[in-house]
Motif scaffolding. Sequence first.
Motif, PDB file in Angstrom:
ATOM      1  N   LEU A  32       9.862   3.553 -10.636  1.00 45.29           N
ATOM      2  CA  LEU A  32       9.752   2.139 -11.009  1.00 45.29           C
ATOM      3  C   LEU A  32       9.321   1.971 -12.463  1.00 45.29           C
ATOM      4  N   ALA A  33       8.453   2.863 -12.939  1.00 47.42           N
ATOM      5  CA  ALA A  33       8.029   2.814 -14.346  1.00 47.42           C
ATOM      6  C   ALA A  33       9.209   3.114 -15.268  1.00 47.42           C
ATOM      7  N   LEU A  34      10.030   4.089 -14.898  1.00 43.80           N
ATOM      8  CA  LEU A  34      11.213   4.422 -15.707  1.00 43.80           C
ATOM      9  C   LEU A  34      12.202   3.262 -15.722  1.00 43.80           C
ATOM     10  N   GLU A  35      12.400   2.650 -14.560  1.00 45.71           N
ATOM     11  CA  GLU A  35      13.289   1.484 -14.497  1.00 45.71           C
ATOM     12  C   GLU A  35      12.761   0.363 -15.374  1.00 45.71           C
ATOM     13  N   SER A  36      11.491   0.102 -15.269  1.00 46.06           N
ATOM     14  CA  SER A  36      10.868  -0.971 -16.038  1.00 46.06           C
ATOM     15  C   SER A  36      10.967  -0.726 -17.542  1.00 46.06           C
ATOM     16  N   ALA A  37      10.824   0.511 -17.942  1.00 43.78           N
ATOM     17  CA  ALA A  37      10.886   0.855 -19.369  1.00 43.78           C
ATOM     18  C   ALA A  37      12.329   0.923 -19.872  1.00 43.78           C
TER      19      ALA A  37
ATOM     20  N   ILE B 292      16.892   8.494 -16.727  1.00 45.29           N
ATOM     21  CA  ILE B 292      16.396   9.438 -17.731  1.00 45.29           C
ATOM     22  C   ILE B 292      14.876   9.423 -17.658  1.00 45.29           C
ATOM     23  N   ASP B 293      14.278  10.596 -17.530  1.00 43.67           N
ATOM     24  CA  ASP B 293      12.816  10.659 -17.453  1.00 43.67           C
ATOM     25  C   ASP B 293      12.221  10.657 -18.861  1.00 43.67           C
ATOM     26  N   TRP B 294      10.896  10.605 -18.916  1.00 45.92           N
ATOM     27  CA  TRP B 294      10.199  10.499 -20.206  1.00 45.92           C
ATOM     28  C   TRP B 294      10.466  11.718 -21.084  1.00 45.92           C
ATOM     29  N   GLU B 295      10.471  12.886 -20.474  1.00 44.31           N
ATOM     30  CA  GLU B 295      10.696  14.118 -21.235  1.00 44.31           C
ATOM     31  C   GLU B 295      12.098  14.138 -21.848  1.00 44.31           C
ATOM     32  N   SER B 296      13.089  13.718 -21.078  1.00 44.14           N
ATOM     33  CA  SER B 296      14.464  13.685 -21.580  1.00 44.14           C
ATOM     34  C   SER B 296      14.621  12.642 -22.676  1.00 44.14           C
TER      35      SER B 296
ATOM     36  N   GLU C 268       0.825  -1.216   0.000  1.00 42.82           N
ATOM     37  CA  GLU C 268       0.000   0.000   0.000  1.00 42.82           C
ATOM     38  C   GLU C 268       0.858   1.264   0.000  1.00 42.82           C
ATOM     39  N   PHE C 269       2.104   1.139   0.459  1.00 44.94           N
ATOM     40  CA  PHE C 269       3.019   2.275   0.473  1.00 44.94           C
ATOM     41  C   PHE C 269       3.520   2.478  -0.953  1.00 44.94           C
ATOM     42  N   GLU C 270       3.004   3.524  -1.586  1.00 40.62           N
ATOM     43  CA  GLU C 270       3.360   3.754  -2.983  1.00 40.62           C
ATOM     44  C   GLU C 270       3.354   5.255  -3.288  1.00 40.62           C
ATOM     45  N   PRO C 271       4.408   5.965  -2.864  1.00 37.81           N
ATOM     46  CA  PRO C 271       4.481   7.390  -3.193  1.00 37.81           C
ATOM     47  C   PRO C 271       4.487   7.587  -4.711  1.00 37.81           C
ATOM     48  N   ALA C 272       3.914   8.677  -5.155  1.00 33.59           N
ATOM     49  CA  ALA C 272       3.806   8.939  -6.601  1.00 33.59           C
ATOM     50  C   ALA C 272       5.180   8.934  -7.276  1.00 33.59           C
ATOM     51  N   GLU C 273       6.165   9.531  -6.636  1.00 29.88           N
ATOM     52  CA  GLU C 273       7.498   9.589  -7.237  1.00 29.88           C
ATOM     53  C   GLU C 273       8.120   8.202  -7.361  1.00 29.88           C
ATOM     54  N   LEU C 274       7.830   7.322  -6.405  1.00 25.11           N
ATOM     55  CA  LEU C 274       8.356   5.963  -6.485  1.00 25.11           C
ATOM     56  C   LEU C 274       7.721   5.231  -7.657  1.00 25.11           C
ATOM     57  N   LYS C 275       6.443   5.415  -7.817  1.00 22.04           N
ATOM     58  CA  LYS C 275       5.735   4.766  -8.927  1.00 22.04           C
ATOM     59  C   LYS C 275       6.360   5.181 -10.263  1.00 22.04           C
ATOM     60  N   GLU C 276       6.631   6.474 -10.408  1.00 22.72           N
ATOM     61  CA  GLU C 276       7.271   6.999 -11.630  1.00 22.72           C
ATOM     62  C   GLU C 276       8.664   6.399 -11.799  1.00 22.72           C
TER      63      GLU C 276
END
Length: 179
Positions: free
Chosen positions: A31-36, A156-160, A21-29
């Motif tokens: 993990l998504a970047l790592e996964s991608a 690297i984030d999505w924008e970069s 249940e502990f899922e800060p928004a920044e962590l979610k982002e």
Amino acid sequence: MQGQTNGRRRCERALHEAIPEFEPAELKEHLALESAQTNEQAYAIIQTIERNLKKVVLDVLRDEFRDDPNLWWYEGIPEKVRLKVTQRIEADKGALGDREDNFDLLDYRTIIMANWILFRDMLGRDNAGRDKGTQWLERLNDMRRIVMHPSREALIDWESLAQLQEYRDWLCGQLEDES
């Protein structure tokens, strides 16, 4: 600061694994970047851009100074860059290759700016002058630092990633126009 952020991310990930249940928004982002695998995608794009830059810059200089095979080096490459490259080759006893194999990414910006008349139409962006027209190389280098230094654990984030793709596509288009 980057180290603190990465330490926080590791703690957040551990907490998330223990308490889903502990899922800060920044962590979610994150993990998504790592996964991608944005860094891996960015690495491939940056390598393509660097190869293209090297080829076009050296080809243009060699063509411009074709009367003497060494003139491109002495007339086309600013002294500061020549000295740095020469010192690098000497320090490594030539193990890293020839002159043209020892430029840093930002050396191309210095070379382009020193030979602006030759490169402005091909490598200058946004119909701007030397400084603004080559700022894209500064931004590219900032993203390169993130990708080429994985010990920092930054992503690297999505924008970069989109910016890198745009740089690659623009540069490829510029090179096709010159062909």
